[in-house]
Design an enzyme around this catalytic site. Structure first.
Site, short mmCIF file in Angstrom:
data_model
loop_
_atom_site.label_atom_id
_atom_site.label_comp_id
_atom_site.label_asym_id
_atom_site.label_seq_id
_atom_site.Cartn_x
_atom_site.Cartn_y
_atom_site.Cartn_z
N LYS A 123 20.84 -59.54 -25.17
CA LYS A 123 22.20 -59.01 -25.01
C LYS A 123 23.27 -60.06 -25.32
O LYS A 123 23.00 -61.25 -25.41
CB LYS A 123 22.37 -58.42 -23.61
CG LYS A 123 21.66 -57.09 -23.43
CD LYS A 123 21.97 -56.43 -22.11
CE LYS A 123 21.36 -55.03 -22.05
NZ LYS A 123 21.60 -54.37 -20.76
N ARG A 159 13.04 -54.92 -18.44
CA ARG A 159 13.19 -54.01 -19.59
C ARG A 159 13.50 -54.87 -20.81
O ARG A 159 14.55 -55.51 -20.86
CB ARG A 159 14.30 -53.00 -19.32
CG ARG A 159 14.50 -51.98 -20.45
CD ARG A 159 15.65 -51.03 -20.13
NE ARG A 159 15.85 -50.06 -21.19
CZ ARG A 159 16.60 -50.24 -22.26
NH1 ARG A 159 17.24 -51.41 -22.42
NH2 ARG A 159 16.72 -49.31 -23.18
#
Length: 279
Positions: A226, A260
């Site tokens: 991210k 995740r």
């Protein structure tokens, strides 16, 4: 109180040891190009890679939720998801599948038609007011994520007076509603990258143990590749695996139950090493 087990299609899955959720995006516009699978061959290859590398779950998404992602219709989202859900249900039924959607009708069809085992809702039930009731009726675990606004507006809503306090209040209120509806299995996702600045994401990371302890729910952490990594390091998402591994390791040491990720093998190895160190 949330137990560290999940009822997966009638079978109890233990979270005594952390598990990995592999990301399978069937959308052309993810922030990380390496996660996009847009044809049957790519999807099949990705599924087999995720399973082979040791994921406990596959999370399938048909609607990009990156900042400023273009909105798509429910019909388009379902048309993207259905072939993959059918493939998983037909050929890979042993691995639990999570559907990444904020639409209750998509969640219902995925569970009822293709045996999907979990619902992963980035909106915390805020975009579709029927989501909580739908999940309660489906009797599946629900991943409750923190966000303000929508994927299109979330980065305009980072003006917290007390970041951790407001996140904890959000989870407390949402959990109360879910419990009243009879939702037993709730997984908490703090929402890294959603309506948070880079500095706020790192502040949140420092308080993971507090969130895990106070909610008493299993904790899912999704930081894989991210912007909190690649913008901070001034690199690309494609170059951010090392940063992902570091943050995943920190998360494991501070209460994470599910990671995740895009890179399953690296996450599985991080879990093995952390377990060795903390046994």
């Amino acid at each position: 109180m949330c137990a560290k087990t999940l009822n997966i299609r009638g079978r109890l899955m233990s979270l005594e040891q952390p598990l990995v959720m592999g990301i399978l995006n069937v959308t052309p516009d993810s922030f990380y190009s390496g996660s996009c699978q847009t044809d049957e061959y790519q999807v099949k290859s990705r599924i087999e890679t995720v399973i082979g590398e040791g994921a406990a779950f596959i999370d399938v998404g048909g609607c990009s939720t990156r900042p400023d992602a273009a909105a798509i219709s429910a019909e388009e989202e379902w048309n993207r998801l259905e072939p993959t859900l059918k493939m998983l249900n037909t050929n890979y039924s042993n691995i639990p599948v999570s559907v990444d959607t904020f639409r209750s009708e998509i969640a219902r069809r995925a569970v009822e038609d293709y045996g999907v085992a979990l619902v992963n809702d980035i909106s915390g039930g805020a975009i579709d007011e029927k989501m909580f009731e739908t999940v309660a009726n489906l009797h599946v675990p629900y991943i409750l994520m923190h966000i303000r606004g929508t994927p299109q507006t979330m980065q305009q809503h980072t003006d917290y007076k007390n970041l951790i306090g407001e996140i904890m209040l959000y989870f407390s209120d949402k959990l109360k509603t879910l419990r009243l509806l009879g939702v037993n299995d709730v997984i908490i996702d703090p929402g890294f990258g959603f309506s948070k600045t880079t500095d706020q994401n790192y502040e949140l990371m420092l308080h993971l143990k507090e969130i895990s302890t106070l909610t008493e729910c299993p904790l899912l952490v999704g930081v894989s590749r991210k912007s909190m990594i690649y913008k901070f390091l001034n690199i690309s998402a494609e170059e951010s695996l090392t940063g992902t591994i570091i943050l995943n390791t920190f998360a494991l040491l501070n209460g994470a139950d599910i990671l995740r990720v895009h890179d399953v093998k690296a996450a599985v190895e991080a879990i093995k090493i952390v377990n060795k160190l903390t046994d």
